[in-house]
Design a protein around this motif. Sequence first.
Motif, PDB file in Angstrom:
ATOM      1  N   LEU A 200       0.870  -1.180   0.000  1.00 40.24           N
ATOM      2  CA  LEU A 200       0.000   0.000   0.000  1.00 40.24           C
ATOM      3  C   LEU A 200       0.901   1.222   0.000  1.00 40.24           C
ATOM      4  O   LEU A 200       1.365   1.654   1.065  1.00 40.24           O
ATOM      5  CB  LEU A 200      -0.930  -0.019   1.217  1.00 40.24           C
ATOM      6  N   PRO A 201       1.180   1.821  -1.145  1.00 43.17           N
ATOM      7  CA  PRO A 201       2.241   2.832  -1.259  1.00 43.17           C
ATOM      8  C   PRO A 201       2.038   4.101  -0.438  1.00 43.17           C
ATOM      9  O   PRO A 201       2.999   4.851  -0.244  1.00 43.17           O
ATOM     10  CB  PRO A 201       2.246   3.155  -2.757  1.00 43.17           C
ATOM     11  N   LEU A 202       0.833   4.391   0.020  1.00 43.02           N
ATOM     12  CA  LEU A 202       0.619   5.603   0.796  1.00 43.02           C
ATOM     13  C   LEU A 202       0.460   5.321   2.290  1.00 43.02           C
ATOM     14  O   LEU A 202       0.029   6.182   3.051  1.00 43.02           O
ATOM     15  CB  LEU A 202      -0.598   6.366   0.264  1.00 43.02           C
ATOM     16  N   LYS A 203       0.834   4.112   2.701  1.00 39.97           N
ATOM     17  CA  LYS A 203       0.764   3.739   4.113  1.00 39.97           C
ATOM     18  C   LYS A 203       2.166   3.814   4.724  1.00 39.97           C
ATOM     19  O   LYS A 203       3.064   3.092   4.321  1.00 39.97           O
ATOM     20  CB  LYS A 203       0.218   2.325   4.267  1.00 39.97           C
ATOM     21  N   ALA A 204       2.321   4.674   5.715  1.00 41.49           N
ATOM     22  CA  ALA A 204       3.635   4.911   6.308  1.00 41.49           C
ATOM     23  C   ALA A 204       4.238   3.656   6.938  1.00 41.49           C
ATOM     24  O   ALA A 204       5.464   3.503   6.978  1.00 41.49           O
ATOM     25  CB  ALA A 204       3.536   6.023   7.351  1.00 41.49           C
ATOM     26  N   ALA A 205       3.390   2.763   7.431  1.00 43.25           N
ATOM     27  CA  ALA A 205       3.875   1.589   8.152  1.00 43.25           C
ATOM     28  C   ALA A 205       4.760   0.690   7.298  1.00 43.25           C
ATOM     29  O   ALA A 205       5.552  -0.093   7.833  1.00 43.25           O
ATOM     30  CB  ALA A 205       2.707   0.792   8.702  1.00 43.25           C
ATOM     31  N   TYR A 206       4.647   0.765   5.989  1.00 43.93           N
ATOM     32  CA  TYR A 206       5.420  -0.114   5.115  1.00 43.93           C
ATOM     33  C   TYR A 206       6.807   0.443   4.791  1.00 43.93           C
ATOM     34  O   TYR A 206       7.596  -0.227   4.130  1.00 43.93           O
ATOM     35  CB  TYR A 206       4.662  -0.371   3.819  1.00 43.93           C
ATOM     36  N   TYR A 207       7.097   1.652   5.226  1.00 42.53           N
ATOM     37  CA  TYR A 207       8.378   2.278   4.917  1.00 42.53           C
ATOM     38  C   TYR A 207       9.299   2.162   6.125  1.00 42.53           C
ATOM     39  O   TYR A 207       8.894   2.429   7.261  1.00 42.53           O
ATOM     40  CB  TYR A 207       8.179   3.746   4.538  1.00 42.53           C
ATOM     41  N   ASN A 208      10.557   1.777   5.884  1.00 44.22           N
ATOM     42  CA  ASN A 208      11.451   1.545   7.010  1.00 44.22           C
ATOM     43  C   ASN A 208      12.626   2.515   7.079  1.00 44.22           C
ATOM     44  O   ASN A 208      13.453   2.409   7.985  1.00 44.22           O
ATOM     45  CB  ASN A 208      11.963   0.097   6.996  1.00 44.22           C
ATOM     46  N   LEU A 209      12.723   3.436   6.150  1.00 44.07           N
ATOM     47  CA  LEU A 209      13.794   4.433   6.192  1.00 44.07           C
ATOM     48  C   LEU A 209      13.175   5.803   5.947  1.00 44.07           C
ATOM     49  O   LEU A 209      12.442   5.973   4.963  1.00 44.07           O
ATOM     50  CB  LEU A 209      14.859   4.128   5.137  1.00 44.07           C
ATOM     51  N   TRP A 210      13.498   6.764   6.818  1.00 43.80           N
ATOM     52  CA  TRP A 210      12.885   8.086   6.749  1.00 43.80           C
ATOM     53  C   TRP A 210      13.938   9.178   6.768  1.00 43.80           C
ATOM     54  O   TRP A 210      14.972   9.049   7.429  1.00 43.80           O
ATOM     55  CB  TRP A 210      11.939   8.281   7.941  1.00 43.80           C
ATOM     56  N   GLY A 211      13.633  10.269   6.053  1.00 43.47           N
ATOM     57  CA  GLY A 211      14.471  11.444   6.144  1.00 43.47           C
ATOM     58  C   GLY A 211      14.077  12.289   7.343  1.00 43.47           C
ATOM     59  O   GLY A 211      13.164  11.942   8.097  1.00 43.47           O
ATOM     60  N   GLN A 212      14.760  13.413   7.504  1.00 41.58           N
ATOM     61  CA  GLN A 212      14.527  14.285   8.646  1.00 41.58           C
ATOM     62  C   GLN A 212      13.355  15.237   8.444  1.00 41.58           C
ATOM     63  O   GLN A 212      12.853  15.810   9.405  1.00 41.58           O
ATOM     64  CB  GLN A 212      15.792  15.086   8.944  1.00 41.58           C
ATOM     65  N   GLY A 213      12.938  15.429   7.227  1.00 46.79           N
ATOM     66  CA  GLY A 213      11.791  16.285   6.960  1.00 46.79           C
ATOM     67  C   GLY A 213      12.170  17.686   6.524  1.00 46.79           C
ATOM     68  O   GLY A 213      13.263  18.181   6.833  1.00 46.79           O
ATOM     69  N   THR A 214      11.255  18.338   5.809  1.00 45.77           N
ATOM     70  CA  THR A 214      11.414  19.726   5.401  1.00 45.77           C
ATOM     71  C   THR A 214      10.059  20.405   5.552  1.00 45.77           C
ATOM     72  O   THR A 214       9.029  19.854   5.169  1.00 45.77           O
ATOM     73  CB  THR A 214      11.955  19.827   3.958  1.00 45.77           C
ATOM     74  N   GLN A 215      10.061  21.594   6.157  1.00 44.45           N
ATOM     75  CA  GLN A 215       8.820  22.272   6.491  1.00 44.45           C
ATOM     76  C   GLN A 215       8.261  23.033   5.296  1.00 44.45           C
ATOM     77  O   GLN A 215       8.989  23.763   4.606  1.00 44.45           O
ATOM     78  CB  GLN A 215       9.049  23.236   7.657  1.00 44.45           C
ATOM     79  N   VAL A 216       6.953  22.875   5.087  1.00 42.11           N
ATOM     80  CA  VAL A 216       6.229  23.639   4.070  1.00 42.11           C
ATOM     81  C   VAL A 216       5.125  24.419   4.776  1.00 42.11           C
ATOM     82  O   VAL A 216       4.320  23.834   5.505  1.00 42.11           O
ATOM     83  CB  VAL A 216       5.619  22.710   3.001  1.00 42.11           C
ATOM     84  N   THR A 217       5.111  25.728   4.565  1.00 39.30           N
ATOM     85  CA  THR A 217       4.095  26.589   5.170  1.00 39.30           C
ATOM     86  C   THR A 217       3.417  27.402   4.075  1.00 39.30           C
ATOM     87  O   THR A 217       4.099  28.086   3.305  1.00 39.30           O
ATOM     88  CB  THR A 217       4.716  27.536   6.209  1.00 39.30           C
ATOM     89  N   VAL A 218       2.100  27.288   4.007  1.00 42.50           N
ATOM     90  CA  VAL A 218       1.322  28.000   2.991  1.00 42.50           C
ATOM     91  C   VAL A 218       0.381  28.971   3.702  1.00 42.50           C
ATOM     92  O   VAL A 218      -0.456  28.549   4.500  1.00 42.50           O
ATOM     93  CB  VAL A 218       0.521  27.029   2.110  1.00 42.50           C
ATOM     94  N   SER A 219       0.528  30.235   3.404  1.00 43.43           N
ATOM     95  CA  SER A 219      -0.312  31.246   4.039  1.00 43.43           C
ATOM     96  C   SER A 219      -1.437  31.667   3.096  1.00 43.43           C
ATOM     97  O   SER A 219      -1.293  31.634   1.876  1.00 43.43           O
ATOM     98  CB  SER A 219       0.528  32.457   4.431  1.00 43.43           C
TER      99      SER A 219
END
Length: 127
Positions: A107-126
């Motif tokens: 299930l490609p949009l299910k986080a549980a199937y992914y075992n390696l993650w990046g640190q993230g990047t913030q997106v803010t939309v005003s």
Amino acid sequence: EVQLVESGGGSVRAGGSLRLSCVASPYTYGPYSMTVIGWFRQAPGKEREGVASVYPGGGGTHYADSVKGRFTISQDNALHTVYLQMDSLKPEDTAMYYCAAGNYVPLPLKAAYYNLWGQGTQVTVSS
């Protein structure tokens, strides 16, 4: 070291665009591997949500309904990079965006199937 590194986040007005990048180490990513790369987002107080995914080996993509027609996922195999082009951004797109890699992702949009993650990047939309 196996890793994923995101970049490209920032602050934009509604209707604007951003392009996120996820660079994967060669061990994680390759055109002949079974790795799936996904983009996820998490807003404060909300669960992590699958946004889009791509299988670099074959090019298959999946999108959340909330971003279809606005976001485009793509890859550059030579650069070991997956991109998320985000157009027509809305305030509700505001979140921390993460890329992730998995080898068995039914299930490609299910986080549980992914075992390696990046640190993230913030997106803010005003608005």
